[in-house]
Design a protein around this motif. Structure first.
Motif, mmCIF file in Angstrom:
data_model
loop_
_atom_site.group_PDB
_atom_site.id
_atom_site.type_symbol
_atom_site.label_atom_id
_atom_site.label_comp_id
_atom_site.label_asym_id
_atom_site.label_seq_id
_atom_site.Cartn_x
_atom_site.Cartn_y
_atom_site.Cartn_z
ATOM 1 N N LEU A 163 55.195 -15.196 37.611
ATOM 2 C CA LEU A 163 54.899 -14.326 36.472
ATOM 3 C C LEU A 163 53.401 -14.038 36.389
ATOM 4 C CD1 LEU A 163 55.854 -12.806 33.976
ATOM 5 C CD2 LEU A 163 55.666 -14.937 32.693
ATOM 6 N N THR A 164 52.602 -15.050 36.644
ATOM 7 C CA THR A 164 51.148 -14.868 36.649
ATOM 8 C C THR A 164 50.747 -13.831 37.677
ATOM 9 O OG1 THR A 164 50.805 -17.140 35.921
ATOM 10 C CG2 THR A 164 48.951 -16.059 36.966
ATOM 11 N N SER A 165 51.381 -13.864 38.839
ATOM 12 C CA SER A 165 51.078 -12.885 39.887
ATOM 13 C C SER A 165 51.464 -11.467 39.457
ATOM 14 C CB SER A 165 51.805 -13.246 41.184
ATOM 15 O OG SER A 165 51.270 -14.427 41.720
ATOM 16 N N VAL A 166 52.598 -11.333 38.792
ATOM 17 C CA VAL A 166 53.024 -10.013 38.316
ATOM 18 C C VAL A 166 52.033 -9.476 37.287
ATOM 19 C CG1 VAL A 166 54.808 -8.781 37.010
ATOM 20 C CG2 VAL A 166 55.461 -10.385 38.808
ATOM 21 N N VAL A 167 51.594 -10.344 36.383
ATOM 22 C CA VAL A 167 50.615 -9.930 35.375
ATOM 23 C C VAL A 167 49.320 -9.487 36.057
ATOM 24 C CG1 VAL A 167 49.138 -10.761 33.489
ATOM 25 C CG2 VAL A 167 51.580 -11.290 33.493
#
Length: 111
Positions: A55-59
């Motif tokens: 999720l951090t990567s998507v953000v």
């Protein structure tokens, strides 16, 4: 309030949005998550931690650039409106509002 006052406010807001766009582009969502790049991370981490890392990567890769671009786009639109309508008379306030809302696109919540 006159059209000129509205345009001055719109000009100030356009500068603010450009500043916010620059600040947004500098956000770093991966701070505090350096362990996700360790070899074997997927095999030793809890599934929730793996998902949080994804999720951090998507953000970082999608949301932050999109947010920065949208702020810049609307700032450019506001500036263009102040330039275009700057020499017009106060009777054109409705035209300014219509141009702005048409050019800024749909701001509704996706369904």
């Amino acid at each position: 309030m006159t059209l000129q006052v509205d345009l001055e406010k719109l000009g100030a807001l356009s500068r603010t949005l450009h500043d916010l766009s620059g600040e947004a582009s500098q956000l770093y969502a991966r701070e505090g998550v350096p362990w996700s790049s360790l070899p074997g991370f997927d095999s030793m981490a809890l599934p929730s931690v793996i998902e949080a890392s994804k999720l951090t990567s998507v953000v970082q890769d999608n949301l932050i650039p999109a947010m920065s671009a949208r702020l810049d786009e609307i700032g450019n639109l506001m500036h263009a409106a102040t330039v275009h309508f700057g020499t017009m008379e106060g009777a054109n306030e409705a035209a300014l509002a219509e141009t702005y809302t048409t050019a800024s696109g749909d701001w509704g919540i996706p369904k």
